[in-house]
Motif scaffolding. Structure first.
Motif, PDB file in Angstrom:
ATOM      1  N   MET A  56      23.829  20.424 -13.753  1.00  0.00           N
ATOM      2  CA  MET A  56      24.665  19.377 -14.346  1.00  0.00           C
ATOM      3  C   MET A  56      25.839  19.072 -13.424  1.00  0.00           C
ATOM      4  N   VAL A  57      25.941  17.824 -12.997  1.00  0.00           N
ATOM      5  CA  VAL A  57      27.042  17.414 -12.136  1.00  0.00           C
ATOM      6  C   VAL A  57      28.076  16.675 -12.982  1.00  0.00           C
ATOM      7  N   ILE A  58      29.333  17.094 -12.837  1.00  0.00           N
ATOM      8  CA  ILE A  58      30.442  16.502 -13.590  1.00  0.00           C
ATOM      9  C   ILE A  58      31.145  15.485 -12.692  1.00  0.00           C
ATOM     10  N   ILE A  59      31.185  14.225 -13.136  1.00  0.00           N
ATOM     11  CA  ILE A  59      31.775  13.147 -12.334  1.00  0.00           C
ATOM     12  C   ILE A  59      32.842  12.426 -13.153  1.00  0.00           C
ATOM     13  N   PRO A  60      34.095  12.396 -12.693  1.00  0.00           N
ATOM     14  CA  PRO A  60      35.108  11.571 -13.371  1.00  0.00           C
ATOM     15  C   PRO A  60      34.737  10.090 -13.275  1.00  0.00           C
ATOM     16  N   ALA A  61      35.221   9.312 -14.224  1.00  0.00           N
ATOM     17  CA  ALA A  61      34.844   7.898 -14.307  1.00  0.00           C
ATOM     18  C   ALA A  61      35.216   7.142 -13.033  1.00  0.00           C
ATOM     19  N   LEU A 113      37.164   5.319 -21.586  1.00  0.00           N
ATOM     20  CA  LEU A 113      38.571   4.970 -21.372  1.00  0.00           C
ATOM     21  C   LEU A 113      38.704   4.015 -20.190  1.00  0.00           C
ATOM     22  N   TRP A 114      37.949   4.252 -19.134  1.00  0.00           N
ATOM     23  CA  TRP A 114      37.994   3.360 -17.977  1.00  0.00           C
ATOM     24  C   TRP A 114      37.529   1.955 -18.357  1.00  0.00           C
ATOM     25  N   MET A 115      36.506   1.880 -19.196  1.00  0.00           N
ATOM     26  CA  MET A 115      36.012   0.573 -19.647  1.00  0.00           C
ATOM     27  C   MET A 115      37.099  -0.189 -20.399  1.00  0.00           C
ATOM     28  N   ASP A 145      32.940  -5.984 -12.975  1.00  0.00           N
ATOM     29  CA  ASP A 145      31.966  -6.475 -13.940  1.00  0.00           C
ATOM     30  C   ASP A 145      31.294  -5.289 -14.632  1.00  0.00           C
ATOM     31  N   GLU A 146      31.389  -5.245 -15.969  1.00  0.00           N
ATOM     32  CA  GLU A 146      30.835  -4.113 -16.712  1.00  0.00           C
ATOM     33  C   GLU A 146      29.323  -4.015 -16.583  1.00  0.00           C
ATOM     34  N   GLU A 147      28.673  -5.137 -16.386  1.00  0.00           N
ATOM     35  CA  GLU A 147      27.218  -5.111 -16.251  1.00  0.00           C
ATOM     36  C   GLU A 147      26.795  -4.309 -15.020  1.00  0.00           C
ATOM     37  N   THR A 148      27.618  -4.309 -13.992  1.00  0.00           N
ATOM     38  CA  THR A 148      27.310  -3.526 -12.794  1.00  0.00           C
ATOM     39  C   THR A 148      27.272  -2.036 -13.127  1.00  0.00           C
ATOM     40  N   ILE A 149      28.245  -1.582 -13.922  1.00  0.00           N
ATOM     41  CA  ILE A 149      28.291  -0.169 -14.311  1.00  0.00           C
ATOM     42  C   ILE A 149      27.133   0.170 -15.237  1.00  0.00           C
ATOM     43  N   GLU A 150      26.859  -0.702 -16.202  1.00  0.00           N
ATOM     44  CA  GLU A 150      25.772  -0.446 -17.136  1.00  0.00           C
ATOM     45  C   GLU A 150      24.417  -0.433 -16.434  1.00  0.00           C
ATOM     46  N   ASP A 151      24.247  -1.325 -15.452  1.00  0.00           N
ATOM     47  CA  ASP A 151      22.996  -1.326 -14.685  1.00  0.00           C
ATOM     48  C   ASP A 151      22.828  -0.020 -13.910  1.00  0.00           C
ATOM     49  N   ALA A 152      23.919   0.502 -13.381  1.00  0.00           N
ATOM     50  CA  ALA A 152      23.852   1.760 -12.638  1.00  0.00           C
ATOM     51  C   ALA A 152      23.444   2.913 -13.557  1.00  0.00           C
ATOM     52  N   LEU A 153      24.005   2.945 -14.770  1.00  0.00           N
ATOM     53  CA  LEU A 153      23.622   3.977 -15.731  1.00  0.00           C
ATOM     54  C   LEU A 153      22.144   3.856 -16.099  1.00  0.00           C
ATOM     55  N   LEU A 154      21.682   2.633 -16.262  1.00  0.00           N
ATOM     56  CA  LEU A 154      20.270   2.417 -16.589  1.00  0.00           C
ATOM     57  C   LEU A 154      19.359   2.875 -15.457  1.00  0.00           C
ATOM     58  N   GLN A 155      19.760   2.618 -14.223  1.00  0.00           N
ATOM     59  CA  GLN A 155      18.949   3.040 -13.090  1.00  0.00           C
ATOM     60  C   GLN A 155      18.843   4.560 -13.018  1.00  0.00           C
ATOM     61  N   LEU A 156      19.932   5.246 -13.336  1.00  0.00           N
ATOM     62  CA  LEU A 156      19.881   6.710 -13.335  1.00  0.00           C
ATOM     63  C   LEU A 156      18.836   7.228 -14.320  1.00  0.00           C
ATOM     64  N   HIS A 186      25.240  12.161 -19.983  1.00  0.00           N
ATOM     65  CA  HIS A 186      26.075  12.453 -21.145  1.00  0.00           C
ATOM     66  C   HIS A 186      27.506  12.034 -20.822  1.00  0.00           C
ATOM     67  N   HIS A 187      28.209  11.521 -21.844  1.00  0.00           N
ATOM     68  CA  HIS A 187      29.574  11.027 -21.648  1.00  0.00           C
ATOM     69  C   HIS A 187      30.564  11.899 -22.417  1.00  0.00           C
ATOM     70  N   THR A 188      31.696  12.153 -21.796  1.00  0.00           N
ATOM     71  CA  THR A 188      32.816  12.822 -22.463  1.00  0.00           C
ATOM     72  C   THR A 188      34.072  12.015 -22.197  1.00  0.00           C
ATOM     73  N   THR A 189      35.131  12.352 -22.915  1.00  0.00           N
ATOM     74  CA  THR A 189      36.373  11.581 -22.779  1.00  0.00           C
ATOM     75  C   THR A 189      37.463  12.341 -22.028  1.00  0.00           C
ATOM     76  N   VAL A 190      37.666  13.620 -22.369  1.00  0.00           N
ATOM     77  CA  VAL A 190      38.764  14.397 -21.791  1.00  0.00           C
ATOM     78  C   VAL A 190      38.228  15.737 -21.289  1.00  0.00           C
ATOM     79  N   PRO A 191      38.991  16.451 -20.463  1.00  0.00           N
ATOM     80  CA  PRO A 191      38.522  17.739 -19.926  1.00  0.00           C
ATOM     81  C   PRO A 191      38.120  18.748 -21.004  1.00  0.00           C
ATOM     82  N   LEU A 192      38.856  18.790 -22.131  1.00  0.00           N
ATOM     83  CA  LEU A 192      38.510  19.741 -23.177  1.00  0.00           C
ATOM     84  C   LEU A 192      37.105  19.470 -23.718  1.00  0.00           C
TER      85      LEU A 192
END
Length: 342
Positions: A87-92, A132-134, A189-200, A209-215
């Motif tokens: 599992m790789v953890i990537i900040p937004a 939050l970035w969105m 453009d939000e569609e660019t980000i959503e397309d990237a998630l879909l490609q993954l 999987h999405h999280t909001t804060v470090p905790l």
């Protein structure tokens, strides 16, 4: 033998077998919180130098091996095996930069690096703070829209009042300095980000999987640890269930005793209602007596058995009938092992 054959699909039993390797590059806040949560679950955690930043992997203390011939787990000398999960953890912000990058340091290259270093693993991308970035990105778009509207409504130059020309020299010297305007923020453009998630997910077959804060990120490290700990035991259970009919506890309501279980079993037969089942149970108190009665009396042995009006077996005027009698007879006395009648 009894210890290794405990039901380990329960995460409380299987989780202490796990060892979590946290990357040295992980955020200190996430690391401290994850170690605390894992310690509460009796899970050991260590650090490792990941070839890709912020990759969490899992290991397991293996103390048993499943014997297919005997159908149970057998104890073996303890060894530590690597689990096939990474599992790789990537900040937004980093994720967005990877998506927008046009050079070799883009998202596609990141995925290929993950697959090269973890070729046999199920890869999970945990993106922290993307929601939050969105929201901030939408705020930038809204501000740009408002600014564009206001700039179109500005008054001509001749309608603006002239700036004051006479100010005391001393006031000009002590006038507060104005802050430099902040660098303009760019809307993505939000569609660019959503397309990237879909490609993954679609093209590369990765889990996201999405999280909001470090905790929350630390908490999900613990949750994934619990889930992964049960995987081999659930897989073995499913394979055993495929080999023969079996249901988990709770899918079918069990009886309160031998008689109640007997009645519920009879009701699993098609067209056998509760009054018929209680009537048969009143006539033949056990399954053995029922089978003997059917073998001696033939297909119509239950034809004149009177239905019951309550659980106590009080008989009514109505009888079971020929059709149900023949059905029950065929099920309890049949010898065809491929029959699916019920």
């Amino acid at each position: 033998m009894a210890e290794v054959n405990k039901i380990r699909t329960d995460k409380k039993v299987s989780t202490p077998e796990m060892i979590v390797d946290l990357p040295t590059t992980i955020d200190d806040t996430i690391k401290l919180q994850a170690e605390t949560l894992l310690r509460d679950l009796d899970v050991n955690s260590t650090t490792w130098s990941s070839p890709v930043d912020n990759v969490v992997i899992w290991r397991r203390r293996v103390r048993s091996r499943y014997n297919d011939d005997l159908g149970h787990w057998e104890p073996i000398p303890e060894r530590i095996d690597r689990e096939n999960y990474a599992m790789v953890i990537i900040p937004a912000a980093q994720f967005v930069n990877l998506v927008l990058a046009e050079d070799e340091a883009n998202l596609e290259s990141h995925v290929l690096r993950m697959k090269r270093h973890f070729p046999n693993d199920t890869i999970i991308y945990l993106v922290q703070g993307l929601e939050l970035w969105m929201r901030k990105n939408r705020n930038i778009r809204n501000r740009q829209f408002v600014s564009a509207v206001r700039s179109g409504l500005e008054l001509p130059d001749e309608q603006h009042p002239p700036p004051p020309s006479s100010q005391p020299q001393q006031q000009q010297q002590h006038a507060p300095r104005r802050r430099k305007p902040a660098a303009p923020q760019t809307y993505v453009d939000e569609e660019t980000i959503e397309d990237a998630l879909l490609q993954l997910q679609v093209l590369h077959g990765l889990l996201i999987h999405h999280t909001t804060v470090p905790l929350e990120t630390a908490r999900w490290i613990a949750v994934f640890t619990q889930h992964i700990s049960t995987v081999p035991y659930r897989r073995q259970r499913d394979e055993a269930n495929d080999a023969g009919f079996c249901m988990e506890t709770g899918q079918v309501r069990t009886g309160d005793g031998a008689r109640d279980t007997y009645v519920r079993m009879l009701q699993e037969i098609g067209r056998v209602t509760a009054p018929i089942a209680y009537g048969i149970a009143a006539e033949f108190g056990t399954v053995r007596r029922l089978v003997r009665g059917l073998e001696d009396g033939g297909p119509l042995r239950l034809e004149k058995v009177r239905k019951s009006v309550n659980k106590e077996g009080e008989a009514s005027e109505r009888t079971v009938g020929q059709a149900v009698s023949r059905r029950v007879y065929k099920i309890f006395t049949g010898r065809d092992e491929t029959s699916t009648d019920i």
